[in-house]
Motif scaffolding. Structure first.
Motif: not given
Lengths: 109, 114
Positions: A35, A37, A40-43, A45, A86, A99, A101, B9, B107
């Motif tokens: 994965l 990332q 900003g966060g979004g993951i 595949s 990840i 998962f 780290t 967010r 997100p």
């Protein structure tokens, strides 16, 4: 000992370098996930693989089931590859994911 | 294009407040997940829902509850927020029995509890 271990934790590279990220796991699995990332966060595949090798553009993922090890390679790395990578594996019969780290990659121009 | 959305967010709350984190997916997926992500610990499963009105505790459910009244929506509730719940919260969904267990992630919501 964690069931999924990644190395290195942090990685810096110059643009154009070949990158390798490793993942070792201790459970029996049906498939391993890689994965990505972004800040900003979004993951998202990248790969799911149960044997051999998969390629998508400049990304290559390999897995050795006997050795319980997988690698993610990035050829000709670019600053836009900077992200956390990840790996994840199913946790036995209950099919939840475990998962690692993560490996934080920074590619500088 | 598949989509998982989260209500915020960034969120800042005070200790003791009740906090709702909302997740919506438009893929008609049966299974939905809430994770939290902390430095050095990776993603940890808080709660899981097999289907509407069905839920199961994950690895770290303490201090959290969930609600799944509609298939597309899975809510995470912090009944009384504490500073140790400051974290990144990620929602994911997948179709029941999907080959290789592919999950689609939202997100993320970065929650700070003061």
């Amino acid at each position: 000992k964690n069931e999924v271990e990644q190395s290195p934790q942090n990685l810096t590279a110059q643009e154009g370098e070949f990158i390798t990220i490793n993942c070792s796991y201790s459970v029996g699995i049906s498939a391993l996930h890689w994965l990505q990332q972004h800040p900003g966060g979004g993951i998202v595949s990248l790969f799911m693989l149960s044997s051999g090798k998969k390629k998508h553009g400049r990304l290559i993922a390999t897995i050795n089931i006997q050795e319980k090890h997988s690698s993610l390679h990035i050829t000709a790395s670019h600053p836009r590859d900077s992200a956390v990578y990840i790996c994840a594996v199913p946790r036995g019969a209950d099919d939840k994911l475990i998962f690692g780290t993560g490996t934080r990659l920074q590619v500088f121009p | 294009d598949v989509k998982v959305t989260q209500s915020s967010r960034y969120l800042v709350k005070r200790t003791g407040e009740k906090v709702f984190l909302e997740c919506v997916q438009d893929m008609d997926h049966e299974n939905m997940f809430w994770y939290r992500q902390d430095p050095g610990l990776g993603l940890r499963l808080i709660y899981f829902s097999y289907d509407v009105k069905m839920k199961e505790k994950g690895d770290i459910p303490e201090g959290y509850s969930v609600s799944r009244e509609k298939k597309e929506r899975f809510s995470l509730i912090l009944e009384s927020a504490s500073t140790n719940q400051t974290s990144m919260y990620l929602c994911a969904s997948r179709t029941q029995g999907s080959p290789y267990n592919e999950q689609f992630f939202g997100p993320g919501t970065r929650l700070t509890v003061l």
